[in-house]
Write a protein that holds these residues in place. Sequence first.
Motif, PDB file in Angstrom:
ATOM      1  N   PRO A   1       0.820  -1.229   0.000  1.00 38.80           N
ATOM      2  CA  PRO A   1       0.000   0.000   0.000  1.00 38.80           C
ATOM      3  C   PRO A   1       0.845   1.268   0.000  1.00 38.80           C
ATOM      4  O   PRO A   1       0.524   2.227  -0.717  1.00 38.80           O
ATOM      5  CB  PRO A   1      -0.832  -0.128   1.290  1.00 38.80           C
ATOM      6  CG  PRO A   1      -0.877  -1.605   1.558  1.00 38.80           C
ATOM      7  CD  PRO A   1       0.460  -2.112   1.133  1.00 38.80           C
TER       8      PRO A   1
ATOM      9  N   GLU B   1       0.906   4.144  -2.940  1.00 38.17           N
ATOM     10  CA  GLU B   1       0.645   5.560  -2.657  1.00 38.17           C
ATOM     11  C   GLU B   1       1.755   6.448  -3.206  1.00 38.17           C
ATOM     12  O   GLU B   1       1.499   7.507  -3.793  1.00 38.17           O
ATOM     13  CB  GLU B   1       0.497   5.777  -1.150  1.00 38.17           C
ATOM     14  CG  GLU B   1      -0.785   5.243  -0.562  1.00 38.17           C
ATOM     15  CD  GLU B   1      -2.008   6.036  -0.989  1.00 38.17           C
ATOM     16  OE1 GLU B   1      -1.857   7.113  -1.586  1.00 38.17           O
ATOM     17  OE2 GLU B   1      -3.125   5.564  -0.718  1.00 38.17           O
TER      18      GLU B   1
ATOM     19  N   ALA C   1      -2.438  -2.977  -9.298  1.00 31.56           N
ATOM     20  CA  ALA C   1      -2.373  -3.767  -8.071  1.00 31.56           C
ATOM     21  C   ALA C   1      -2.564  -5.239  -8.415  1.00 31.56           C
ATOM     22  O   ALA C   1      -3.655  -5.663  -8.789  1.00 31.56           O
ATOM     23  CB  ALA C   1      -3.450  -3.301  -7.103  1.00 31.56           C
TER      24      ALA C   1
ATOM     25  N   PHE D   1      -5.434  -5.344  -0.416  1.00 33.46           N
ATOM     26  CA  PHE D   1      -5.911  -4.418  -1.442  1.00 33.46           C
ATOM     27  C   PHE D   1      -7.241  -3.791  -1.028  1.00 33.46           C
ATOM     28  O   PHE D   1      -7.443  -2.584  -1.181  1.00 33.46           O
ATOM     29  CB  PHE D   1      -6.072  -5.129  -2.788  1.00 33.46           C
ATOM     30  CG  PHE D   1      -6.669  -4.258  -3.852  1.00 33.46           C
ATOM     31  CD1 PHE D   1      -5.913  -3.264  -4.453  1.00 33.46           C
ATOM     32  CD2 PHE D   1      -7.998  -4.402  -4.229  1.00 33.46           C
ATOM     33  CE1 PHE D   1      -6.468  -2.429  -5.426  1.00 33.46           C
ATOM     34  CE2 PHE D   1      -8.559  -3.584  -5.198  1.00 33.46           C
ATOM     35  CZ  PHE D   1      -7.786  -2.598  -5.789  1.00 33.46           C
TER      36      PHE D   1
ATOM     37  N   TRP E   1      -6.863  -1.079   1.427  1.00 36.90           N
ATOM     38  CA  TRP E   1      -6.180   0.127   0.958  1.00 36.90           C
ATOM     39  C   TRP E   1      -7.229   1.099   0.416  1.00 36.90           C
ATOM     40  O   TRP E   1      -7.972   0.760  -0.510  1.00 36.90           O
ATOM     41  CB  TRP E   1      -5.187  -0.247  -0.139  1.00 36.90           C
ATOM     42  CG  TRP E   1      -4.489   0.918  -0.779  1.00 36.90           C
ATOM     43  CD1 TRP E   1      -3.900   1.973  -0.139  1.00 36.90           C
ATOM     44  CD2 TRP E   1      -4.303   1.139  -2.189  1.00 36.90           C
ATOM     45  NE1 TRP E   1      -3.361   2.836  -1.045  1.00 36.90           N
ATOM     46  CE2 TRP E   1      -3.583   2.363  -2.313  1.00 36.90           C
ATOM     47  CE3 TRP E   1      -4.652   0.434  -3.328  1.00 36.90           C
ATOM     48  CZ2 TRP E   1      -3.235   2.879  -3.550  1.00 36.90           C
ATOM     49  CZ3 TRP E   1      -4.294   0.948  -4.559  1.00 36.90           C
ATOM     50  CH2 TRP E   1      -3.592   2.149  -4.667  1.00 36.90           C
TER      51      TRP E   1
ATOM     52  N   VAL F   1      -8.515   3.304  -1.949  1.00 41.50           N
ATOM     53  CA  VAL F   1      -8.204   3.780  -3.298  1.00 41.50           C
ATOM     54  C   VAL F   1      -8.847   5.153  -3.489  1.00 41.50           C
ATOM     55  O   VAL F   1     -10.063   5.274  -3.572  1.00 41.50           O
ATOM     56  CB  VAL F   1      -8.722   2.796  -4.367  1.00 41.50           C
ATOM     57  CG1 VAL F   1      -8.377   3.307  -5.762  1.00 41.50           C
ATOM     58  CG2 VAL F   1      -8.130   1.407  -4.136  1.00 41.50           C
ATOM     59  N   ARG F   2      -8.024   6.169  -3.539  1.00 46.63           N
ATOM     60  CA  ARG F   2      -8.541   7.544  -3.657  1.00 46.63           C
ATOM     61  C   ARG F   2      -8.615   8.021  -5.101  1.00 46.63           C
ATOM     62  O   ARG F   2      -9.319   8.975  -5.398  1.00 46.63           O
ATOM     63  CB  ARG F   2      -7.655   8.498  -2.851  1.00 46.63           C
ATOM     64  CG  ARG F   2      -7.597   8.158  -1.364  1.00 46.63           C
ATOM     65  CD  ARG F   2      -6.720   9.143  -0.598  1.00 46.63           C
ATOM     66  NE  ARG F   2      -6.606   8.784   0.799  1.00 46.63           N
ATOM     67  CZ  ARG F   2      -5.684   7.960   1.291  1.00 46.63           C
ATOM     68  NH1 ARG F   2      -4.811   7.416   0.471  1.00 46.63           N
ATOM     69  NH2 ARG F   2      -5.642   7.682   2.576  1.00 46.63           N
ATOM     70  N   ASP F   3      -7.854   7.389  -5.975  1.00 47.31           N
ATOM     71  CA  ASP F   3      -7.814   7.824  -7.370  1.00 47.31           C
ATOM     72  C   ASP F   3      -8.156   6.635  -8.261  1.00 47.31           C
ATOM     73  O   ASP F   3      -7.285   5.950  -8.783  1.00 47.31           O
ATOM     74  CB  ASP F   3      -6.428   8.378  -7.696  1.00 47.31           C
ATOM     75  CG  ASP F   3      -6.376   9.063  -9.053  1.00 47.31           C
ATOM     76  OD1 ASP F   3      -7.333   8.899  -9.827  1.00 47.31           O
ATOM     77  OD2 ASP F   3      -5.401   9.769  -9.325  1.00 47.31           O
ATOM     78  N   HIS F   4      -9.452   6.359  -8.411  1.00 45.72           N
ATOM     79  CA  HIS F   4      -9.883   5.185  -9.172  1.00 45.72           C
ATOM     80  C   HIS F   4      -9.447   5.241 -10.625  1.00 45.72           C
ATOM     81  O   HIS F   4      -9.289   4.203 -11.274  1.00 45.72           O
ATOM     82  CB  HIS F   4     -11.406   5.048  -9.091  1.00 45.72           C
ATOM     83  CG  HIS F   4     -11.905   4.773  -7.712  1.00 45.72           C
ATOM     84  ND1 HIS F   4     -12.844   5.548  -7.093  1.00 45.72           N
ATOM     85  CD2 HIS F   4     -11.574   3.813  -6.812  1.00 45.72           C
ATOM     86  CE1 HIS F   4     -13.088   5.084  -5.883  1.00 45.72           C
ATOM     87  NE2 HIS F   4     -12.329   4.032  -5.687  1.00 45.72           N
TER      88      HIS F   4
ATOM     89  N   VAL G   1      -5.815   3.631 -10.921  1.00 40.07           N
ATOM     90  CA  VAL G   1      -5.552   2.338 -10.290  1.00 40.07           C
ATOM     91  C   VAL G   1      -6.311   1.258 -11.056  1.00 40.07           C
ATOM     92  O   VAL G   1      -7.469   1.446 -11.446  1.00 40.07           O
ATOM     93  CB  VAL G   1      -5.990   2.336  -8.815  1.00 40.07           C
ATOM     94  CG1 VAL G   1      -5.834   0.935  -8.210  1.00 40.07           C
ATOM     95  CG2 VAL G   1      -5.179   3.350  -8.016  1.00 40.07           C
TER      96      VAL G   1
ATOM     97  N   VAL H   1     -12.649   0.057 -10.003  1.00 36.56           N
ATOM     98  CA  VAL H   1     -11.430   0.277 -10.778  1.00 36.56           C
ATOM     99  C   VAL H   1     -11.430  -0.704 -11.944  1.00 36.56           C
ATOM    100  O   VAL H   1     -12.079  -1.756 -11.886  1.00 36.56           O
ATOM    101  CB  VAL H   1     -10.167   0.070  -9.913  1.00 36.56           C
ATOM    102  CG1 VAL H   1     -10.137   1.068  -8.766  1.00 36.56           C
ATOM    103  CG2 VAL H   1     -10.080  -1.356  -9.376  1.00 36.56           C
TER     104      VAL H   1
END
Length: 245
Positions: free
Chosen positions: A119, A123, A134, A148, A151, A153-156, A159, A182
């Motif tokens: 993770p 980042e 990932a 996973f 974690w 995920v802030r920016d789909h 990723v 994602v």
Amino acid sequence: MVSLNGSRSAADGTAVPMTPGDLVESALAAVAAGAGEVLVHPRTPCGRESLSPRVMGPLLEALRGAGTGVGARAGTGVPVGVLASVAAEPGPAERLARVRSWAVLPDRAVVRFAEPGAPELAELLLERGVGVDAEVPVGAEPGPLGRFLAWPVRDHARVRLLLELPSADPGWVVGTHRLPPVPLLLFGREGAAWPVLRLAARRGTGARIGVGDVLSLPDGRAARTNAELVAAATRAREDATAGIR
């Protein structure tokens, strides 16, 4: 996606490109055959996988200079990715230090969530503007998938989840609707490579092929090049999707 060399060595035969020149030539031919992305494991002259900027930077520049990934970081061209893993740098802190030292950035990097520090590594890659793939093995111990899912995920958009399946049993991906929103890519290795590629075609997900994953064609003949594998994958995907229309 074409996996140009994976963890292979010269002992695996002439189909595996080893030198930077061979990797560039193989990438160009694979893209011409239909590959939409390139994944490469950078190596030192002695064959060891490496994340050193002195190894990775020149290789990325050579690939882009030859036309493989020209403009990819600006949103056009064929993206070039690397593997950021224990094989190249065993310690989690050392992997982070290597990523911070990169002067030439790949478009994407594969982060294996079965490895420690995944993770944090993911980042950092996102902070540096590198897309994250990932990689999660399915069917083994549940830890990687759990890491996973834990974690945030802030920016789909940057990723993607790469599920490595042990077989083409659709049951392995039944619960994927519960995953973060994602993009999904399915792949297998060796005997699972072609069945999983056809499963990916039927499910409409991304797929991966190349000598990094499998050395034989669907009919069992030894593949001579990555381009030959990509061309066979295109035909296999067309046949698989034709069967569900």
